[in-house]
Design an enzyme around this catalytic site. Sequence first.
Site, PDB file in Angstrom:
ATOM      1  N   ASP A  97       0.727  -1.435   0.159  1.00  0.00           N
ATOM      2  CA  ASP A  97      -0.023  -0.038  -0.057  1.00  0.00           C
ATOM      3  C   ASP A  97       0.693   1.000   0.009  1.00  0.00           C
ATOM      4  O   ASP A  97       1.976   1.669   0.040  1.00  0.00           O
ATOM      5  CB  ASP A  97      -1.240  -0.055   1.152  1.00  0.00           C
TER       6      ASP A  97
ATOM      7  N   HIS B 113      -7.375  -0.597 -10.381  1.00  0.00           N
ATOM      8  CA  HIS B 113      -7.478   0.542  -9.050  1.00  0.00           C
ATOM      9  C   HIS B 113      -6.704   1.386  -9.214  1.00  0.00           C
ATOM     10  O   HIS B 113      -6.766   3.208  -9.225  1.00  0.00           O
ATOM     11  CB  HIS B 113      -7.733  -0.177  -7.484  1.00  0.00           C
TER      12      HIS B 113
END
Length: 318
Positions: A156, A229
């Site tokens: 992330d 995404h």
Amino acid sequence: MSGFPPYAPVVGGATQAFGAPLTANAVFLVATVREGGIDTARSVLGGISDTIKAVAFRDPTSTLTCTAGIGARVWPELARLPLPAELRPFTPVTGAVHTAPATAGDLLFHIRAERADIVFEFERQLVDALGDAVTVDDETAGFRSFDRRDLLGFVDGTANPVGIEIAEACLVGDEDPVHAGGSYVMTQKYVHPIAAWSALSTEAQEAVMGRTKADNIELDDAEDGQKAHKTLATIVDDAGAEHAIQRDNMPFGRPGAGEFGTYFLGYSRHLWVMQRMLERMFIGNPPGLHDRLLDFSTPLTGSVFFAPSAEALDALAD
């Protein structure tokens, strides 16, 4: 620009640490100021740097930081300054399938340190000082997972700016001189149906994310149709310039309760960048093709704050 140098190391603790490195532990505390609580809230905010010094003294290597944000509802009375140019309450985004909801919250405290006990002690003192001036809306404890992976198994924050680029991406500049050195903050608390996600093949998961799972290599963008995404979360303006944000996301969860989640926290020089990101994810680009990650990530909260520079925060105590 004023405020915490976003690319400098944290020594002995700091306030408004917009670009501090990810720590092992964090707490995201969101609270609403109760009637009659403005003066207490202002005093506590103005004294955060002193509280950090007192707690960080126990272990200067713990890199304790606390970044405080103030919401639009209480900003005029609490800060006693004009409203930052883009500050407003969280705007819900409703797509054909998924919705990003708005939830309560006047104050945000983003508390980080390498040691969980240091985070705990600072938060304890903070909450004690605020007393009945606030109501706690959400308290989420996050942790760093392996090599900065979320609970879906992917790295992330890959697209975060680095070094001196952080200031350009995160800190308000001459476009709003009264608030230069501050940053807009957006928070969302997502939960994941881990069993459903795990049922996907690795290749299907990678197609949703737009990156390989094992080594975090970026995959080619889809030329048309459903976008990953990674692509939907990349914001490019009409002039072709890409606008980065600083993501300080952290996993949270309680396996015994079946809770697995990601707390999204973004810092940005411009609030519109994060708003457009949500619109691309929830409505889709083109509309109707929403971010497939949302099929496995449900937002429970949504709040917007402005984090003033460290100097402006300290000045609240005057």
